[in-house]
Design a protein around this motif. Structure first.
Motif, PDB file in Angstrom:
ATOM      1  N   SER A 244      -4.090   4.945 -15.966  1.00 23.36           N
ATOM      2  CA  SER A 244      -4.863   3.864 -15.231  1.00 23.36           C
ATOM      3  C   SER A 244      -4.308   3.459 -13.927  1.00 23.36           C
ATOM      4  CB  SER A 244      -4.723   2.195 -16.132  1.00 23.36           C
ATOM      5  OG  SER A 244      -3.459   1.919 -16.229  1.00 23.36           O
ATOM      6  N   VAL A 245      -3.084   3.364 -14.082  1.00 23.39           N
ATOM      7  CA  VAL A 245      -2.460   3.156 -12.484  1.00 23.39           C
ATOM      8  C   VAL A 245      -2.522   4.478 -11.587  1.00 23.39           C
ATOM      9  CG1 VAL A 245      -0.458   2.191 -11.560  1.00 23.39           C
ATOM     10  CG2 VAL A 245      -0.885   1.745 -13.871  1.00 23.39           C
ATOM     11  N   LEU A 246      -2.459   5.379 -12.208  1.00 24.93           N
ATOM     12  CA  LEU A 246      -2.703   6.713 -11.313  1.00 24.93           C
ATOM     13  C   LEU A 246      -3.976   6.757 -10.580  1.00 24.93           C
ATOM     14  CD1 LEU A 246      -2.102   9.563 -10.401  1.00 24.93           C
ATOM     15  CD2 LEU A 246      -3.210  10.612 -12.470  1.00 24.93           C
ATOM     16  N   VAL A 247      -5.166   6.282 -11.522  1.00 28.14           N
ATOM     17  CA  VAL A 247      -6.674   6.262 -10.706  1.00 28.14           C
ATOM     18  C   VAL A 247      -6.520   5.002  -9.691  1.00 28.14           C
ATOM     19  CG1 VAL A 247      -8.960   5.605 -11.268  1.00 28.14           C
ATOM     20  CG2 VAL A 247      -7.575   6.923 -12.846  1.00 28.14           C
ATOM     21  N   ILE A 248      -5.858   3.821 -10.167  1.00 31.16           N
ATOM     22  CA  ILE A 248      -5.836   2.760  -9.020  1.00 31.16           C
ATOM     23  C   ILE A 248      -5.038   3.083  -7.792  1.00 31.16           C
ATOM     24  CG2 ILE A 248      -4.992   0.392  -8.677  1.00 31.16           C
ATOM     25  CD1 ILE A 248      -5.526   0.124 -11.760  1.00 31.16           C
ATOM     26  N   SER A 249      -4.123   3.490  -7.983  1.00 30.26           N
ATOM     27  CA  SER A 249      -3.208   4.040  -6.879  1.00 30.26           C
ATOM     28  C   SER A 249      -3.540   5.175  -5.965  1.00 30.26           C
ATOM     29  CB  SER A 249      -1.716   4.677  -7.269  1.00 30.26           C
ATOM     30  OG  SER A 249      -1.802   5.791  -8.173  1.00 30.26           O
ATOM     31  N   GLY A 250      -4.484   6.197  -6.728  1.00 28.78           N
ATOM     32  CA  GLY A 250      -5.399   7.272  -6.011  1.00 28.78           C
ATOM     33  C   GLY A 250      -6.502   6.562  -5.048  1.00 28.78           C
ATOM     34  N   ILE A 251      -6.979   5.517  -5.468  1.00 30.72           N
ATOM     35  CA  ILE A 251      -8.031   4.626  -4.858  1.00 30.72           C
ATOM     36  C   ILE A 251      -7.335   3.878  -3.625  1.00 30.72           C
ATOM     37  CG2 ILE A 251      -9.715   2.753  -4.703  1.00 30.72           C
ATOM     38  CD1 ILE A 251     -10.276   3.583  -7.775  1.00 30.72           C
ATOM     39  N   ILE A 252      -6.196   3.311  -3.933  1.00 36.67           N
ATOM     40  CA  ILE A 252      -5.483   2.517  -2.652  1.00 36.67           C
ATOM     41  C   ILE A 252      -5.031   3.345  -1.774  1.00 36.67           C
ATOM     42  CG2 ILE A 252      -3.524   1.215  -2.157  1.00 36.67           C
ATOM     43  CD1 ILE A 252      -4.061  -0.040  -5.162  1.00 36.67           C
TER      44      ILE A 252
ATOM     45  N   SER B 155       3.710  10.757  -6.099  1.00 34.21           N
ATOM     46  CA  SER B 155       4.780  11.357  -7.184  1.00 34.21           C
ATOM     47  C   SER B 155       4.288  11.738  -8.364  1.00 34.21           C
ATOM     48  CB  SER B 155       5.682  10.196  -7.260  1.00 34.21           C
ATOM     49  OG  SER B 155       6.340   9.514  -5.950  1.00 34.21           O
ATOM     50  N   SER B 156       3.179  11.087  -8.760  1.00 27.31           N
ATOM     51  CA  SER B 156       2.609  11.455  -9.994  1.00 27.31           C
ATOM     52  C   SER B 156       1.836  12.694  -9.951  1.00 27.31           C
ATOM     53  CB  SER B 156       1.395  10.384 -10.389  1.00 27.31           C
ATOM     54  OG  SER B 156       2.066   9.023 -10.745  1.00 27.31           O
ATOM     55  N   ILE B 157       1.358  13.186  -8.892  1.00 25.47           N
ATOM     56  CA  ILE B 157       0.580  14.573  -8.798  1.00 25.47           C
ATOM     57  C   ILE B 157       1.260  15.861  -8.322  1.00 25.47           C
ATOM     58  CG2 ILE B 157      -1.755  13.372  -8.691  1.00 25.47           C
ATOM     59  CD1 ILE B 157      -1.715  14.059  -5.519  1.00 25.47           C
ATOM     60  N   THR B 158       2.722  15.440  -8.307  1.00 26.88           N
ATOM     61  CA  THR B 158       3.460  16.565  -7.619  1.00 26.88           C
ATOM     62  C   THR B 158       4.694  16.780  -8.542  1.00 26.88           C
ATOM     63  OG1 THR B 158       4.727  15.086  -6.337  1.00 26.88           O
ATOM     64  CG2 THR B 158       2.970  16.403  -5.108  1.00 26.88           C
ATOM     65  N   PRO B 159       5.117  17.906  -8.848  1.00 30.22           N
ATOM     66  CA  PRO B 159       6.202  18.349  -9.631  1.00 30.22           C
ATOM     67  C   PRO B 159       7.559  17.568  -9.193  1.00 30.22           C
ATOM     68  CG  PRO B 159       5.177  20.408  -8.922  1.00 30.22           C
ATOM     69  CD  PRO B 159       4.465  19.406  -8.164  1.00 30.22           C
TER      70      PRO B 159
ATOM     71  N   GLY C 197       0.787  -1.183   0.072  1.00 26.92           N
ATOM     72  CA  GLY C 197       0.139   0.051   0.155  1.00 26.92           C
ATOM     73  C   GLY C 197       0.799   1.393  -0.044  1.00 26.92           C
ATOM     74  N   TYR C 198       2.104   1.359   0.944  1.00 32.08           N
ATOM     75  CA  TYR C 198       2.876   2.452   0.748  1.00 32.08           C
ATOM     76  C   TYR C 198       3.508   2.549  -0.525  1.00 32.08           C
ATOM     77  CZ  TYR C 198       2.781   1.534   5.864  1.00 32.08           C
ATOM     78  OH  TYR C 198       2.468   1.357   7.215  1.00 32.08           O
ATOM     79  N   GLY C 199       3.763   1.526  -1.452  1.00 32.80           N
ATOM     80  CA  GLY C 199       4.277   1.406  -2.691  1.00 32.80           C
ATOM     81  C   GLY C 199       3.293   2.262  -3.629  1.00 32.80           C
ATOM     82  N   PHE C 200       1.958   2.102  -3.588  1.00 28.77           N
ATOM     83  CA  PHE C 200       1.113   2.787  -4.358  1.00 28.77           C
ATOM     84  C   PHE C 200       0.946   3.951  -3.910  1.00 28.77           C
ATOM     85  CE2 PHE C 200       0.008  -1.524  -5.515  1.00 28.77           C
ATOM     86  CZ  PHE C 200      -0.503  -1.426  -6.878  1.00 28.77           C
ATOM     87  N   VAL C 201       0.962   4.618  -2.850  1.00 30.27           N
ATOM     88  CA  VAL C 201       0.897   5.926  -2.151  1.00 30.27           C
ATOM     89  C   VAL C 201       2.144   6.487  -2.839  1.00 30.27           C
ATOM     90  CG1 VAL C 201       1.365   7.290  -0.058  1.00 30.27           C
ATOM     91  CG2 VAL C 201      -0.219   5.394   0.134  1.00 30.27           C
TER      92      VAL C 201
END
Length: 347
Positions: free
Chosen positions: A322-330, A94-98, A85-89
């Protein structure tokens, strides 16, 4: 207040990403035949896209496995599921920050919430960062030395490649210096801190010196741990190699999905390695805009003009959106998950 600040930062990051995505897609599709793109997209069997997404889910999970290995080495009792879970966090923030700057702070926050000390979480992420930078720089170096098909004749591409490679190499060298010569790092950082103070960019000299000293001491503890646990570092590096290879191999899965052949998996992996290092240091959430643009210039040789845009769209959907959406949910599930304080064994 901190929670409100974090939510505001997330909102800003997602908004910037959305704007960049809409702008990029509109520019990419300008002058293209939508019907031909849709026809090309439909020609790819869903199994290839699902395979690419599955590889990315494994990519994020392997970072969690690395966290679990290190945290267990520090005598914390924690579940591998929580660490995944920390990995997906990390992937999400990382994806939504510069420049992927929000990933590790978010992971530290989530681990602290579960009772893992900041020292332990920072140490684990430092080891992972070292392994990540080592693999990324070596992959890119091999790609640059062996690849004659780089779409880098354009000045903008060349500048991006140089900037990305230099900044990533400096970060790797910085970590190595921290491992073996922490006092030298302290002197270098103090020197730049003094320059900023004299330039009146930083007003409080004592505060910045204290912050530098504290940071170096924290990383020095990590350096000692790295030197004393070479087998663990080797395991983390090996898993990171698998992890990065999965990320870089996604374009090849899409390439094969179109029924294309003629190039090997290593050809596309090395090109993706070059692309990733070029955009990794740009202050863009998820590298949105730059990743798509560079893909179109670098991967032309593989996909050809007809399938280039569909190939880019499917690659980015598979390895990012797709992984951004999944990782956001997790990440949301992890946030709402009742905290179970982890305890240390035998300490």
């Amino acid at each position: 207040m901190e929670g409100l600040k974090n939510k505001k930062s997330q909102f800003i990051g997602i908004t910037i990403m959305a704007v960049l995505m809409v702008f990029t897609v509109s520019q990419v599709l300008k002058g293209e035949s939508i019907d031909s793109i849709v026809t090309a997209l439909r020609s790819v069997k869903p199994i290839y896209i699902l395979t690419g997404i599955g590889m990315m889910l494994l990519y994020a999970s392997l970072e969690g496995v690395n966290i679990w290995l290190i945290i267990r080495g520090l005598k914390y009792r924690t579940s591998i599921l929580k660490c995944i879970g920390y990995g997906f966090v990390g992937f999400y923030f990382s994806s939504i920050t510069p420049s992927a700057s929000g990933g590790q702070p978010a992971q530290v926050y989530y681990m602290k919430k579960d009772g893992i000390s900041v020292t332990a979480s920072s140490l684990s992420l430092m080891l992972i960062l070292f392994a990540h930078q080592l693999v990324v720089v070596i992959y890119a170096l091999i790609g640059l030395l062996t690849n004659t098909n780089i779409g880098g004749s354009q000045l903008a591409n060349t500048i991006l490649l140089a900037f990305g490679f230099i900044t990533n190499a400096i970060l790797l060298i910085g970590i190595i210096l921290l491992v073996y010569w922490p006092k030298l790092v302290f002197k270098i950082l103090n020197f730049f801190g003094l320059l900023l103070h004299r330039s009146r960019i930083i007003k409080n000299k004592e505060k910045i010196e204290k912050k530098i000293s504290s940071s170096v001491e924290e990383y020095e503890r990590g350096a000692i741990y790295m030197r004393n646990n070479p087998i663990l570092l080797l395991k983390v590096t090996a898993l990171t190699l698998v992890q990065i290879s999965l990320l870089y191999a996604v374009p090849y899965v899409v390439y094969r999905g179109f029924g294309l052949s003629g190039y090997t998996i290593m050809d596309l992996i090395l090109m993706q390695a070059i692309l990733n290092i070029a955009v990794s240091s740009l202050p863009l959430p998820g590298g949105v805009g730059a990743s798509e643009s560079l893909f179109l210039s670098m991967f032309m040789v593989f996909y050809g003009k007809k399938l280039l845009v569909p190939g880019m769209l499917l690659t980015r959907i598979s390895n990012f959106y797709s992984v951004l959406v999944i990782s956001g949910i997790i990440s949301l599930i992890m946030y709402l998950w009742p905290s179970k304080k982890e305890v240390r064994e035998g300490i």
